[in-house]
Design an enzyme around this catalytic site. Structure first.
Site, PDB file in Angstrom:
ATOM      1  N   LYS A   4      51.317  50.261  28.431  1.00 56.20           N
ATOM      2  CA  LYS A   4      50.272  49.590  27.649  1.00 56.20           C
ATOM      3  C   LYS A   4      49.151  49.215  28.603  1.00 56.20           C
ATOM      4  O   LYS A   4      49.298  48.320  29.423  1.00 56.20           O
ATOM      5  CB  LYS A   4      50.781  48.329  26.952  1.00 56.20           C
ATOM      6  CG  LYS A   4      49.790  47.824  25.898  1.00 56.20           C
ATOM      7  CD  LYS A   4      49.798  46.336  25.712  1.00 56.20           C
ATOM      8  CE  LYS A   4      48.938  45.597  26.686  1.00 56.20           C
ATOM      9  NZ  LYS A   4      47.464  45.830  26.547  1.00 56.20           N
ATOM     10  N   GLU A  79      52.770  42.186  39.720  1.00 54.69           N
ATOM     11  CA  GLU A  79      51.734  42.326  40.755  1.00 54.69           C
ATOM     12  C   GLU A  79      50.522  41.591  40.224  1.00 54.69           C
ATOM     13  O   GLU A  79      49.830  42.058  39.329  1.00 54.69           O
ATOM     14  CB  GLU A  79      51.441  43.817  41.003  1.00 54.69           C
ATOM     15  CG  GLU A  79      50.716  44.071  42.314  1.00 54.69           C
ATOM     16  CD  GLU A  79      49.213  43.961  42.167  1.00 54.69           C
ATOM     17  OE1 GLU A  79      48.693  42.880  42.507  1.00 54.69           O
ATOM     18  OE2 GLU A  79      48.580  44.917  41.718  1.00 54.69           O
ATOM     19  N   CYS A 113      42.572  43.216  43.101  1.00 52.84           N
ATOM     20  CA  CYS A 113      43.428  42.049  43.308  1.00 52.84           C
ATOM     21  C   CYS A 113      43.619  41.726  44.787  1.00 52.84           C
ATOM     22  O   CYS A 113      43.857  40.572  45.147  1.00 52.84           O
ATOM     23  CB  CYS A 113      44.778  42.263  42.631  1.00 52.84           C
ATOM     24  SG  CYS A 113      45.577  43.812  43.109  1.00 52.84           S
ATOM     25  N   GLU A 213      40.705  33.034  42.293  1.00 51.35           N
ATOM     26  CA  GLU A 213      40.387  34.452  42.312  1.00 51.35           C
ATOM     27  C   GLU A 213      39.169  34.680  41.430  1.00 51.35           C
ATOM     28  O   GLU A 213      39.214  34.493  40.215  1.00 51.35           O
ATOM     29  CB  GLU A 213      41.566  35.288  41.808  1.00 51.35           C
ATOM     30  CG  GLU A 213      41.301  36.782  41.893  1.00 51.35           C
ATOM     31  CD  GLU A 213      42.491  37.612  41.438  1.00 51.35           C
ATOM     32  OE1 GLU A 213      42.738  38.666  42.031  1.00 51.35           O
ATOM     33  OE2 GLU A 213      43.169  37.199  40.477  1.00 51.35           O
TER      34      GLU A 213
END
Length: 306
Positions: A4, A79, A113, A213
């Site tokens: 997905k 992750e 990331c 982040e």
């Protein structure tokens, strides 16, 4: 396998699905499901026919996925986010380290990331580093990503654009010095979700731009007095996905890298190794991707006692 993709970027997954069909993979081995995370994603994480959930995305969504999978006592590989530090030790090739740092943060318009979004520089060369960063960032002009000469495209959505700009604005409000870029819309592109490539100096570890982040082309520059302080600042994060260290002596860089609390460290610009395991410490996730370690995540050991 059931894939997905993120709802904002489903087309690459459709291309991959077409490749599996053309390659002759038997029907049902690979399956593609598109949809929204709270609907399709949560249904997959809960489904009793799913034995393992491997998720790549934000830490917030990773917590949700882990909780849903945990209800069925399923294996989970996550992750997640990162706030990676690039530590430049005294004596390192400063210009090379900074140019590599800028290229890394501008890659994918900052939407990586493992982007090295915190740059740590010794007091003695801090002002020089800030000037070099401004010079390097000027080479990244927002433009049409289909243009081969363009080095910086848009971010994925209006929501993400607004979030990045808001964090830049907050950084300035908290005392960071705007070196280049900023929260305003860049000149040039008439359409698309663009962000100015930004460098913030005089950032301290307590500021939001040093802790959250951002997921955009924004680089925060922090100073340190000695190697021990650099290590403390680099490790002072809820994330631990990646990092980098530069030093004149490779042994010094390796020794420093071993003490960094993250899953992968680039040493003096070491090249990416697709066979090496990739994954994070702390809130950057659990499990590993790539190489043998990545394959082992999908295997279940069994012993036969004869």
């Amino acid at each position: 396998m059931v894939l997905k993709p993120a709802e904002n970027t489903p087309l690459t997954a459709r291309l991959f699905a077409a490749c599996t069909a053309e390659a002759g993979l038997p029907a049902g081995v690979f399956n593609l499901v598109t949809g929204l995370g709270p609907e399709a994603g949560e249904a997959l994480a809960r489904h009793p026919g799913v034995d393992l959930v491997s998720f790549t995305g934000s830490t917030a969504v990773g917590r949700r996925v882990g909780a849903l999978a945990g209800e069925g006592v399923k294996r989970v590989a996550l992750e997640l986010g990162g706030k990676s530090a690039n530590v430049i030790l005294p004596g390192a090739d400063l210009e090379r380290a900074l140019r590599a740092n800028v290229a890394d943060v501008m890659r994918n318009a900052g939407q990586s990331c493992n982007a090295l979004t915190r740059t740590l520089v010794h007091d003695d060369r801090y002002d020089e580093a800030v000037a070099l960063l401004a010079e390097a960032v000027a080479e990244y002009v927002p433009g049409d990503p289909t243009d081969p000469e363009c080095r910086l495209g848009p971010v994925v959505s209006a929501r993400q654009r607004d979030r990045v700009r808001a964090l830049v604005r907050r950084g300035v409000e908290e005392g960071a010095r705007l070196v280049t870029g900023g929260p305003d819309a860049p000149e040039g592109p008439a359409r698309g979700f663009y962000v100015r490539p930004t460098v913030l100096a005089d950032v301290t570890p307590d500021m939001a731009v040093a802790r959250e982040e951002i997921f955009g082309p924004v680089l925060s520059v922090l100073r340190y007095a000695d190697a021990e302080e650099a290590l403390r600042v680099a490790n002072d994060s809820e994330y631990g996905l990646a990092g980098a260290v530069w030093a004149a002596d490779e042994a010094e860089a390796v020794a420093f890298a071993r003490r960094m609390e993250c899953g992968r460290v680039d040493v003096n610009g070491g090249a990416f190794n697709i066979l090496a395991p990739f994954g994070g410490y702390k809130r950057s996730g659990v499990g590993r991707e790539l190489g043998v370690h990545g394959l082992l995540e999908f295997l279940q050991p069994k012993s036969l006692q004869l």
